[in-house]
Motif scaffolding. Sequence first.
Motif, PDB file in Angstrom:
ATOM      1  N   LEU A  86       0.823  -1.218   0.000  1.00  0.00           N
ATOM      2  CA  LEU A  86       0.000   0.000   0.000  1.00  0.00           C
ATOM      3  C   LEU A  86       0.855   1.267   0.000  1.00  0.00           C
ATOM      4  O   LEU A  86       0.468   2.289  -0.580  1.00  0.00           O
ATOM      5  N   ILE A  87       2.020   1.191   0.649  1.00  0.00           N
ATOM      6  CA  ILE A  87       2.923   2.346   0.634  1.00  0.00           C
ATOM      7  C   ILE A  87       3.432   2.603  -0.783  1.00  0.00           C
ATOM      8  O   ILE A  87       3.525   3.746  -1.240  1.00  0.00           O
ATOM      9  N   ARG A  88       3.732   1.525  -1.525  1.00  0.00           N
ATOM     10  CA  ARG A  88       4.178   1.678  -2.913  1.00  0.00           C
ATOM     11  C   ARG A  88       3.044   2.199  -3.797  1.00  0.00           C
ATOM     12  O   ARG A  88       3.279   2.983  -4.733  1.00  0.00           O
ATOM     13  N   ILE A  89       1.815   1.781  -3.509  1.00  0.00           N
ATOM     14  CA  ILE A  89       0.656   2.298  -4.253  1.00  0.00           C
ATOM     15  C   ILE A  89       0.490   3.799  -4.001  1.00  0.00           C
ATOM     16  O   ILE A  89       0.134   4.558  -4.909  1.00  0.00           O
ATOM     17  N   GLN A  90       0.776   4.225  -2.788  1.00  0.00           N
ATOM     18  CA  GLN A  90       0.646   5.648  -2.446  1.00  0.00           C
ATOM     19  C   GLN A  90       1.554   6.507  -3.313  1.00  0.00           C
ATOM     20  O   GLN A  90       1.212   7.636  -3.667  1.00  0.00           O
ATOM     21  N   GLU A  91       2.701   5.960  -3.690  1.00  0.00           N
ATOM     22  CA  GLU A  91       3.649   6.707  -4.511  1.00  0.00           C
ATOM     23  C   GLU A  91       3.132   6.942  -5.928  1.00  0.00           C
ATOM     24  O   GLU A  91       3.389   7.993  -6.525  1.00  0.00           O
ATOM     25  N   THR A  92       2.403   5.959  -6.488  1.00  0.00           N
ATOM     26  CA  THR A  92       1.926   6.066  -7.872  1.00  0.00           C
ATOM     27  C   THR A  92       0.470   6.506  -7.965  1.00  0.00           C
ATOM     28  O   THR A  92       0.071   7.136  -8.941  1.00  0.00           O
TER      29      THR A  92
END
Length: 573
Positions: A86-92
Amino acid sequence: MKNKENGSSDESPKRSVILCVDDELIILRGLKEQLKSAFGKSYQIEAADSAELALQIVEECNQAGIHIPVILSDQVMPGIRGDEFLIRIQETNPNTRKIMLTGQASAESVGNALNKANLYRYLSKPWDSNDLLMTVKEAVRSYESDISLFELNKKLEEALLYNRDSGLPNLESLRRRLDLAAEEKEDSLLALIRIESTSLTTRDFGVSLYKDLMKKFLDSMKSILGNYGEIFHVYEDEVAILSKVSEEEFLPHLIAFRILLRSDYFTASGISFRINATIATASGKKELYYKARLALVKASQEPEFDSESGIYSYSEKMDDQDLYKINMDLGKRLNQAIHSGNVVPYFQGIMDNQTGKVEKFECLARIVEDGKVYAPASFLYLAKSTGLLRRISPILFEKALKKFSDSPYSFSINLSETELESPSFPKWALSRMEHYGINPSRVTFEILETASFHGNPERLKVIAELKELGAKIAIDDFGVEHSNFSRLLEIQPDFIKIDGKFIQSLERNRTAFILTSAITELAHRIGAKVVAEFVSTPEELKVVRSLGIEYSQGYLIMQPSPDITPVSIKIIE
């Protein structure tokens, strides 16, 4: 797009996606079916059995421009954990609402997702179906609301930053780019290109054709200059190009574009046009738009172009800050003078050349302030540029009428374009003359040389109505500016005032003598009397009288005065 459960492929969904991520296939299928039943008509429900596969799905959706309003993810999964995913999704996809579904998540994992992934909500397994659906529904609504607001802001931003017709960045975009370059202390070169024929083209062929012509102009500009800088559509008749390349590299291409404009034609609606443009440049780190615009203004006022390039470049000597400060001060004082009643008429006698006596006076505007008297040359240009001339003329007329109400003399007063553009002026003038008991035959309205009648029949109508009242009409400064012979036909004046440039050259310039003589004879043939302006020496007066000119005005006769002073000049034959 891959099918997330069996690895097969199907067509990429066109609708927005709600994505479920869980490594337990039974839970994943159940979750997918539950969401499909509730949201399947409006959204595509996708499922992934690992975070790695889910990241691929998100990347595919992003590349296809497909929205992902909500992602539901388990926490405990092989490989990438739920909070990390979810943290990586927040970036994109920062706007996507992220929901964590797990019964084994630690407080640290939840806190990590909350702080770094902007977690929308955490639901424990097993979840309550109604609670789950209500959470997803609110998450979707929240996302759609933000997207709608984003799209609206995007449209507003486009309206603010881009020209509606050409789609090119506009003046506001240029200002922002220049501000950014100034902050980063970057050297730039800005060229402003103003199309001088805009108003004529629009007037004669309409806005639609002009826009077509402008498109072709911009296309040509892009082909020649597009690789050397960014093009801005600043105003309808003005474009700019901001370049980061050196002046030595950029200017040859700018000159080539100017040569193209001077030698080539652009075709619109089957008609060929040559676009006349003025080009000005400025380079450096700060205030480039101000400097380039100042160079553009100077190019219009003082067209001293470099003979080789034809490009008008900014230089420090153009910076008229002192002049602007003076104008600001004079503008304020002019405004104050109008409000405080310090705009007053001065009177200069007009002498009968046969009797040597002053029989009438011209009213001249003056500003009197702290004992100082300011002539029109110091404020009239500002009165025109600010529009205050509209207020000055009625004040002068009113004060002149009051002054001559107790005097037998006739008088003249300038009639500017402001009065000529007012259909009600003749009626107003008559009412004020009646108020002061002055017969209109005592009043002469002088038409300034700057007044144009071409394409303005209403102005001629105002003059005709003034003549019907019994007032006289004079053409001022005849022989310069718009004062040509066609004006005599249009106005049919009672008086023609020959410009002082001719009178002051009578003794030493044979051409001036011949022209003055011809103007006088022509005036007499159409029934008009002649006034010689700027008569300053006895010798000039003698020549003026020899030509049969009826009246003289100038410093030899009388200097402008706040009083009506009877004057006689001894006529030497």
